[in-house]
Design an enzyme around this catalytic site. Structure first.
Site, PDB file in Angstrom:
ATOM      1  N   LYS A  24     -32.161   8.940 -12.015  1.00 15.94           N
ATOM      2  CA  LYS A  24     -32.874   9.743 -13.035  1.00 15.94           C
ATOM      3  C   LYS A  24     -31.992   9.889 -14.275  1.00 15.94           C
ATOM      4  O   LYS A  24     -32.441   9.707 -15.408  1.00 15.94           O
ATOM      5  CB  LYS A  24     -33.190  11.117 -12.474  1.00 15.94           C
ATOM      6  CG  LYS A  24     -33.552  12.147 -13.518  1.00 15.94           C
ATOM      7  CD  LYS A  24     -33.801  13.520 -12.960  1.00 15.94           C
ATOM      8  CE  LYS A  24     -32.589  14.370 -12.804  1.00 15.94           C
ATOM      9  NZ  LYS A  24     -32.154  15.079 -14.011  1.00 15.94           N
ATOM     10  N   ASN A  25     -30.714  10.180 -14.074  1.00 18.93           N
ATOM     11  CA  ASN A  25     -29.839  10.465 -15.211  1.00 18.93           C
ATOM     12  C   ASN A  25     -29.350   9.212 -15.928  1.00 18.93           C
ATOM     13  O   ASN A  25     -28.652   9.316 -16.931  1.00 18.93           O
ATOM     14  CB  ASN A  25     -28.673  11.352 -14.780  1.00 18.93           C
ATOM     15  CG  ASN A  25     -29.154  12.754 -14.433  1.00 18.93           C
ATOM     16  OD1 ASN A  25     -30.303  13.115 -14.710  1.00 18.93           O
ATOM     17  ND2 ASN A  25     -28.308  13.524 -13.790  1.00 18.93           N
ATOM     18  N   CYS A 118     -31.077  27.427 -18.679  1.00 24.31           N
ATOM     19  CA  CYS A 118     -31.902  27.106 -17.501  1.00 24.31           C
ATOM     20  C   CYS A 118     -31.245  27.778 -16.301  1.00 24.31           C
ATOM     21  O   CYS A 118     -30.278  28.519 -16.444  1.00 24.31           O
ATOM     22  CB  CYS A 118     -32.005  25.593 -17.305  1.00 24.31           C
ATOM     23  SG  CYS A 118     -30.468  24.878 -16.769  1.00 24.31           S
ATOM     24  N   ARG A 123     -26.163  26.172 -21.092  1.00 24.40           N
ATOM     25  CA  ARG A 123     -26.449  24.790 -21.528  1.00 24.40           C
ATOM     26  C   ARG A 123     -26.452  24.626 -23.062  1.00 24.40           C
ATOM     27  O   ARG A 123     -27.436  24.208 -23.658  1.00 24.40           O
ATOM     28  CB  ARG A 123     -27.779  24.305 -20.947  1.00 24.40           C
ATOM     29  CG  ARG A 123     -27.977  24.522 -19.464  1.00 24.40           C
ATOM     30  CD  ARG A 123     -27.072  23.702 -18.584  1.00 24.40           C
ATOM     31  NE  ARG A 123     -27.273  22.275 -18.649  1.00 24.40           N
ATOM     32  CZ  ARG A 123     -28.164  21.609 -17.916  1.00 24.40           C
ATOM     33  NH1 ARG A 123     -28.966  22.264 -17.136  1.00 24.40           N
ATOM     34  NH2 ARG A 123     -28.258  20.303 -17.999  1.00 24.40           N
ATOM     35  N   ILE A 125     -25.672  23.023 -26.851  1.00 25.11           N
ATOM     36  CA  ILE A 125     -25.590  21.623 -27.299  1.00 25.11           C
ATOM     37  C   ILE A 125     -24.746  21.529 -28.571  1.00 25.11           C
ATOM     38  O   ILE A 125     -24.909  20.613 -29.380  1.00 25.11           O
ATOM     39  CB  ILE A 125     -26.995  21.039 -27.565  1.00 25.11           C
ATOM     40  CG1 ILE A 125     -27.816  21.986 -28.442  1.00 25.11           C
ATOM     41  CG2 ILE A 125     -27.729  20.788 -26.261  1.00 25.11           C
ATOM     42  CD1 ILE A 125     -28.752  21.294 -29.306  1.00 25.11           C
ATOM     43  N   ASP A 126     -23.820  22.475 -28.737  1.00 22.88           N
ATOM     44  CA  ASP A 126     -22.979  22.500 -29.938  1.00 22.88           C
ATOM     45  C   ASP A 126     -22.157  21.220 -30.101  1.00 22.88           C
ATOM     46  O   ASP A 126     -21.914  20.771 -31.226  1.00 22.88           O
ATOM     47  CB  ASP A 126     -22.052  23.723 -29.905  1.00 22.88           C
ATOM     48  CG  ASP A 126     -21.244  23.791 -28.616  1.00 22.88           C
ATOM     49  OD1 ASP A 126     -21.839  23.589 -27.537  1.00 22.88           O
ATOM     50  OD2 ASP A 126     -20.023  23.995 -28.675  1.00 22.88           O
ATOM     51  N   LEU A 127     -21.787  20.582 -28.989  1.00 23.40           N
ATOM     52  CA  LEU A 127     -20.940  19.378 -29.088  1.00 23.40           C
ATOM     53  C   LEU A 127     -21.760  18.184 -29.590  1.00 23.40           C
ATOM     54  O   LEU A 127     -21.259  17.318 -30.302  1.00 23.40           O
ATOM     55  CB  LEU A 127     -20.294  19.068 -27.739  1.00 23.40           C
ATOM     56  CG  LEU A 127     -19.450  20.198 -27.151  1.00 23.40           C
ATOM     57  CD1 LEU A 127     -18.883  19.801 -25.794  1.00 23.40           C
ATOM     58  CD2 LEU A 127     -18.327  20.597 -28.115  1.00 23.40           C
ATOM     59  N   ASP A 307     -23.580  18.067  -9.413  1.00 22.35           N
ATOM     60  CA  ASP A 307     -24.957  17.874  -8.919  1.00 22.35           C
ATOM     61  C   ASP A 307     -25.008  17.709  -7.405  1.00 22.35           C
ATOM     62  O   ASP A 307     -26.096  17.638  -6.837  1.00 22.35           O
ATOM     63  CB  ASP A 307     -25.601  16.642  -9.580  1.00 22.35           C
ATOM     64  CG  ASP A 307     -25.847  16.877 -11.043  1.00 22.35           C
ATOM     65  OD1 ASP A 307     -26.111  15.906 -11.761  1.00 22.35           O
ATOM     66  OD2 ASP A 307     -25.748  18.032 -11.478  1.00 22.35           O
TER      67      ASP A 307
HETATM   68  C1  EPZ Z   1     -25.916  16.084 -17.432  1.00 23.62           C
HETATM   69  O1  EPZ Z   1     -26.346  17.279 -18.056  1.00 23.62           O
HETATM   70  C2  EPZ Z   1     -26.880  15.850 -16.276  1.00 23.62           C
HETATM   71  N1  EPZ Z   1     -28.227  15.674 -16.803  1.00 23.62           N
HETATM   72  C3  EPZ Z   1     -26.833  17.043 -15.319  1.00 23.62           C
HETATM   73  O2  EPZ Z   1     -27.675  16.729 -14.213  1.00 23.62           O
HETATM   74  C4  EPZ Z   1     -25.401  17.201 -14.813  1.00 23.62           C
HETATM   75  O3  EPZ Z   1     -25.327  18.340 -13.994  1.00 23.62           O
HETATM   76  C5  EPZ Z   1     -24.440  17.361 -16.005  1.00 23.62           C
HETATM   77  O4  EPZ Z   1     -24.594  16.238 -16.905  1.00 23.62           O
HETATM   78  C6  EPZ Z   1     -22.983  17.428 -15.571  1.00 23.62           C
HETATM   79  O5  EPZ Z   1     -22.661  16.262 -14.872  1.00 23.62           O
HETATM   80  C7  EPZ Z   1     -28.561  14.471 -17.338  1.00 23.62           C
HETATM   81  O6  EPZ Z   1     -27.764  13.547 -17.403  1.00 23.62           O
HETATM   82  C8  EPZ Z   1     -29.967  14.331 -17.837  1.00 23.62           C
HETATM   83  P1  EPZ Z   1     -23.011  18.314 -19.901  1.00 23.62           P
HETATM   84  P2  EPZ Z   1     -25.719  17.696 -19.502  1.00 23.62           P
HETATM   85  O7  EPZ Z   1     -23.344  18.229 -21.352  1.00 23.62           O
HETATM   86  O8  EPZ Z   1     -25.413  16.475 -20.279  1.00 23.62           O
HETATM   87  C9  EPZ Z   1     -21.059  22.273 -21.603  1.00 23.62           C
HETATM   88  C10 EPZ Z   1     -29.329  17.145 -12.614  1.00 23.62           C
HETATM   89  O9  EPZ Z   1     -29.379  17.940 -11.677  1.00 23.62           O
HETATM   90  N2  EPZ Z   1     -21.551  21.810 -22.904  1.00 23.62           N
HETATM   91  O10 EPZ Z   1     -22.189  17.232 -19.300  1.00 23.62           O
HETATM   92  O11 EPZ Z   1     -26.632  18.703 -20.101  1.00 23.62           O
HETATM   93  C11 EPZ Z   1     -22.184  22.607 -20.619  1.00 23.62           C
HETATM   94  O12 EPZ Z   1     -22.622  23.936 -20.822  1.00 23.62           O
HETATM   95  C12 EPZ Z   1     -28.800  17.584 -13.964  1.00 23.62           C
HETATM   96  O13 EPZ Z   1     -29.689  15.937 -12.552  1.00 23.62           O
HETATM   97  C13 EPZ Z   1     -21.227  22.549 -24.031  1.00 23.62           C
HETATM   98  O14 EPZ Z   1     -20.546  23.569 -23.975  1.00 23.62           O
HETATM   99  O15 EPZ Z   1     -24.380  18.399 -19.079  1.00 23.62           O
HETATM  100  C14 EPZ Z   1     -21.520  22.417 -19.288  1.00 23.62           C
HETATM  101  O16 EPZ Z   1     -20.762  23.562 -18.975  1.00 23.62           O
HETATM  102  C15 EPZ Z   1     -28.467  19.070 -13.962  1.00 23.62           C
HETATM  103  N3  EPZ Z   1     -21.694  22.113 -25.243  1.00 23.62           N
HETATM  104  C16 EPZ Z   1     -20.569  21.243 -19.528  1.00 23.62           C
HETATM  105  O17 EPZ Z   1     -20.373  21.178 -20.951  1.00 23.62           O
HETATM  106  C17 EPZ Z   1     -22.454  20.976 -25.374  1.00 23.62           C
HETATM  107  O18 EPZ Z   1     -22.825  20.612 -26.509  1.00 23.62           O
HETATM  108  C18 EPZ Z   1     -21.102  19.895 -19.060  1.00 23.62           C
HETATM  109  O19 EPZ Z   1     -22.395  19.744 -19.598  1.00 23.62           O
HETATM  110  C19 EPZ Z   1     -22.764  20.251 -24.213  1.00 23.62           C
HETATM  111  C20 EPZ Z   1     -22.299  20.676 -22.987  1.00 23.62           C
END
Ligand code: EPZ
Length: 420
Positions: A24-25, A118, A123, A125-127, A307
């Site tokens: 999926k991812n 969620c 979650r 998206i600042d980065l 996950d």
């Molecule tokens: C991806 O989410 C996956 N989703 C998630 O899978 C997975 O849990 C996650 O990566 C971590 O591996 C998809 O790929 C569609 P992150 P993502 O950005 O990209 C913080 C599932 O169950 N962060 O890697 O949204 C964030 O809050 C789902 O299949 C910021 O602070 O996760 C978290 O603490 C759930 N600012 C950490 O980084 C940002 O701009 C990692 O998040 C972005 C993220």
């Protein structure tokens, strides 16, 4: 609304073989990448899950066309009639944020709803936003929407403050069409990120990995079409491996990528299960009735995947002794604990840690799913809980697991989907 009804059996031993679906991812960013070209993108080994339907709906709303044929989807976005990803769609799936980079890179404009939080955390998206601004995008946040604009993105050095999977994917896609060279530092290196880079290079992008988490992207004017096989789902694979370890089962998993599973396999072996690589892309799992306690700490790939945390917690409820699970990625990813406690588990949450005391005999109950992986954990627990377990609100499960009840039934579980 539907629910799953599981007749658990403490002596259940799953057997036979099961085929894993595409990741999926990996398919979600790959579908978003179709926005980067006017030519056809053909993706195979796609999982038939709700999130794929959601992002295909989004692509169609933007003006793209797609055709699904079995496990293959063909997409073509010659032009767009809208540059907006609505709140309704983004709320349904936060991964819709993956259209932000491609829309700005190819069409110079994107209006994407800010994904809310969620069940597993805030979650932000600042980065993503900081990275696109570094490439020259003008971004404002108004009325709950991200408004991004750029005549043409320009290459730059972008260093992620922390590893972000979709953030890295958004920037890889944006940099592919930027003018000049981009260096992305502290990238996430999940297999799904690497798979996207493979697809982008097939489309004519010039992406190379300079070291474990640094990518160099030399921007091109235009990207072309490509055909690509999506990698198999390492989290679905991990979920079924845990099912084998939990039920002292003995079965084969086909269509897997063992090389993506190293940490999960290592932890399963440490818990007492046998996990063997069988040929090119198959694994054999044989569980043991004696499950060993151990500590787990989630971390970015290649560490233990967040996950897989909820699913592994179920196995540790059946271990003799105390296990400590530390969740380092998300700030609220223990919503499954309360439901597992209702099934008879002994788990106490202390900040970013969950202390699991085992072995506890689980007994069936009515439970409610709160997010995708929490739902999977409840299914696993139901398999070995005496009596009947009913899992409500399984739409979360259907977002990321393809026909999970059919796959488990094929291995001998008593599980069925009924109208709620
Ligand atoms: C991806 O989410 C996956 N989703 C998630 O899978 C997975 O849990 C996650 O990566 C971590 O591996 C998809 O790929 C569609 P992150 P993502 O950005 O990209 C913080 C599932 O169950 N962060 O890697 O949204 C964030 O809050 C789902 O299949 C910021 O602070 O996760 C978290 O603490 C759930 N600012 C950490 O980084 C940002 O701009 C990692 O998040 C972005 C993220």
């Amino acid at each position: 609304m539907e629910k799953l009804v599981i007749r658990g059996d403490r002596e259940l031993r799953l057997s036979g073989e099961v085929r894993m679906s595409g990741a999926k991812n990996a398919i979600l960013p790959a579908i978003a990448a179709s926005l980067l070209t006017s030519e056809e993108i053909r993706l195979s080994n796609i999982p038939r899950v709700k999130d794929v339907e959601t992002i295909l709906t989004l692509i169609a709303e933007l003006g793209g066309a797609y055709q699904v044929d079995g496990d293959t989807v063909s997409l073509r976005v010659p032009k767009i009639r809208s540059d907006e990803a609505s709140y309704e769609l983004v709320r349904a799936m936060r991964a819709s944020i993956l259209v932000l980079g491609p829309l700005v890179a190819r069409f110079g404009k994107a209006v994407v709803a800010l994904p809310g939080g969620c069940a597993i955390g805030s979650r932000p998206i600042d980065l993503h936003i900081a990275g696109l601004q570094k490439l020259g995008a003008t971004i404002s946040l108004e009325h709950g929407y991200i408004q991004a604009q750029a005549d043409r993105l320009r290459g730059a050095v972008v260093e992620f403050e922390k590893k972000t999977v979709t953030g890295t994917e958004n920037l890889l896609m944006a940099a592919a069409l930027a003018k000049g060279e981009t260096i992305l530092k502290n990238c996430a290196r999940e297999p799904e990120v690497v798979d996207l880079a493979v697809l982008l290079n097939k489309m004519g992008a010039k992406i190379e990995w300079l070291d474990a988490d640094t990518a160099r992207v030399r921007g091109v004017r235009e990207l072309g079409g490509a055909a690509h096989d999506i990698i198999s789902d390492r989290i679905e694979t991990g979920t079924f491996l845990v099912a084998g370890a939990l039920t002292a089962g003995d079965f084969l998993l086909r269509n897997v990528c063992p090389e993506h599973m190293a940490t999960v396999i290592e932890k399963l072996r440490a818990s007492g299960a046998i996990v063997e690589i069988e040929g090119e892309n198959a694994l054999r799992v044989a569980g043991s009735r004696e499950v060993k306690a151990q500590d787990i700490m989630t971390s970015p790939y290649p560490g233990f995947p967040t996950d897989m945390q909820a699913q592994f917690m179920v196995l540790l409820t059946q271990a003799t002794g105390t296990s400590i699970i530390t969740e380092t990625i998300f700030d609220r990813r223990f919503s499954h604990v309360n439901e597992l406690v209702r099934l008879g588990a002994s788990i106490e949450v202390q900040g970013d840690k969950a202390v699991v005391k085992g072995k506890t005999l689980l007994s069936g109950a009515e439970v409610i799913a709160t997010d995708l992986r929490a739902s999977a954990a409840l299914v696993l627990a139901g398999l070995v809980a005496a009596g009947e377990t009913t899992i409500n609100e399984i739409e979360h499960l259907d977002r990321g697991y393809e026909r999970i009840e059919e796959k488990l039934r094929g291995l001998g579980a008593s599980i069925e989907r009924v109208k709620a």
